[in-house]
Design a protein around this motif. Structure first.
Motif, PDB file in Angstrom:
ATOM      1  N   THR A  20      25.990   6.021   9.865  1.00 52.48           N
ATOM      2  CA  THR A  20      25.253   6.542   8.721  1.00 52.48           C
ATOM      3  C   THR A  20      24.524   7.773   9.217  1.00 52.48           C
ATOM      4  O   THR A  20      23.809   7.718  10.221  1.00 52.48           O
ATOM      5  CB  THR A  20      24.239   5.511   8.192  1.00 52.48           C
ATOM      6  N   SER A  23      18.626  11.212   8.197  1.00 49.88           N
ATOM      7  CA  SER A  23      17.966  12.206   7.359  1.00 49.88           C
ATOM      8  C   SER A  23      17.829  13.522   8.128  1.00 49.88           C
ATOM      9  O   SER A  23      17.493  13.530   9.310  1.00 49.88           O
ATOM     10  CB  SER A  23      16.589  11.691   6.942  1.00 49.88           C
ATOM     11  N   TYR A  47      31.187   6.855   2.159  1.00 44.85           N
ATOM     12  CA  TYR A  47      30.105   6.601   1.197  1.00 44.85           C
ATOM     13  C   TYR A  47      29.342   7.897   1.045  1.00 44.85           C
ATOM     14  O   TYR A  47      28.860   8.471   2.031  1.00 44.85           O
ATOM     15  CB  TYR A  47      29.181   5.490   1.680  1.00 44.85           C
ATOM     16  N   ASN A  48      29.233   8.391  -0.196  1.00 40.96           N
ATOM     17  CA  ASN A  48      28.507   9.623  -0.490  1.00 40.96           C
ATOM     18  C   ASN A  48      27.124   9.241  -1.011  1.00 40.96           C
ATOM     19  O   ASN A  48      26.993   8.702  -2.112  1.00 40.96           O
ATOM     20  CB  ASN A  48      29.280  10.437  -1.534  1.00 40.96           C
ATOM     21  N   ALA A  49      26.087   9.516  -0.211  1.00 43.57           N
ATOM     22  CA  ALA A  49      24.723   9.121  -0.570  1.00 43.57           C
ATOM     23  C   ALA A  49      24.194   9.881  -1.784  1.00 43.57           C
ATOM     24  O   ALA A  49      23.374   9.354  -2.535  1.00 43.57           O
ATOM     25  CB  ALA A  49      23.791   9.324   0.620  1.00 43.57           C
ATOM     26  N   ALA A  52      25.795   7.954  -4.616  1.00 41.70           N
ATOM     27  CA  ALA A  52      25.879   6.504  -4.385  1.00 41.70           C
ATOM     28  C   ALA A  52      27.255   5.935  -4.714  1.00 41.70           C
ATOM     29  O   ALA A  52      27.387   4.879  -5.328  1.00 41.70           O
ATOM     30  CB  ALA A  52      24.787   5.773  -5.169  1.00 41.70           C
ATOM     31  N   GLY A  79      22.621  10.506   4.931  1.00 40.24           N
ATOM     32  CA  GLY A  79      22.800   9.254   4.207  1.00 40.24           C
ATOM     33  C   GLY A  79      24.253   8.850   3.999  1.00 40.24           C
ATOM     34  O   GLY A  79      24.529   7.707   3.646  1.00 40.24           O
ATOM     35  N   ASP A  80      25.192   9.773   4.192  1.00 38.86           N
ATOM     36  CA  ASP A  80      26.612   9.448   4.044  1.00 38.86           C
ATOM     37  C   ASP A  80      27.039   8.480   5.150  1.00 38.86           C
ATOM     38  O   ASP A  80      26.448   8.456   6.228  1.00 38.86           O
ATOM     39  CB  ASP A  80      27.479  10.708   4.121  1.00 38.86           C
ATOM     40  N   GLN A  81      28.099   7.726   4.876  1.00 43.57           N
ATOM     41  CA  GLN A  81      28.598   6.747   5.847  1.00 43.57           C
ATOM     42  C   GLN A  81      30.115   6.862   5.981  1.00 43.57           C
ATOM     43  O   GLN A  81      30.806   7.152   5.007  1.00 43.57           O
ATOM     44  CB  GLN A  81      28.285   5.324   5.392  1.00 43.57           C
TER      45      GLN A  81
END
Length: 101
Positions: A20, A23, A47-49, A52, A79-81
């Protein structure tokens, strides 16, 4: 010089979050490699923060012993994963990234 990070491990069926992005940072995935001695289905997701949402980048059905090497460049915001899934245990991954900010 940008920091270079090499990640390796084993994917858990059902999904493994490899990283992840913290910040204030931006990551760039430079290459990914996957292998399993058994036949397997591999799914690479992001995963696009910002919205969401999780997007499947690709899903591959592979024969026993197949190795996949992906040299496309992928960018990840704070925040992306990166999420990896394999249909069977024992799939290993090797990922090379840089921290670009």
């Amino acid at each position: 010089m940008k920091p270079f990070v090499s990640l390796e491990g084993t994917i858990t069926p059902g999904g493994t979050t490899v990283f992840t992005v913290p910040s204030g940072k931006l990551y760039q995935v430079l290459s990914m490699r996957f292998n399993n001695p058994a036949a397997y289905t591999l799914t690479v997701s992001k995963y696009n923060a910002a919205n969401a949402a999780t997007l499947d980048v690709y899903t591959l059905s592979l024969s026993a012993g197949d190795t996949v090497t992906d040299n496309l460049v992928y960018y990840f915001d704070p925040g992306d994963q990166l999420i990896l899934d394999s249909s069977v245990a024992g799939t290993v991954y090797f990922i090379n990234t840089t921290i670009i900010l």
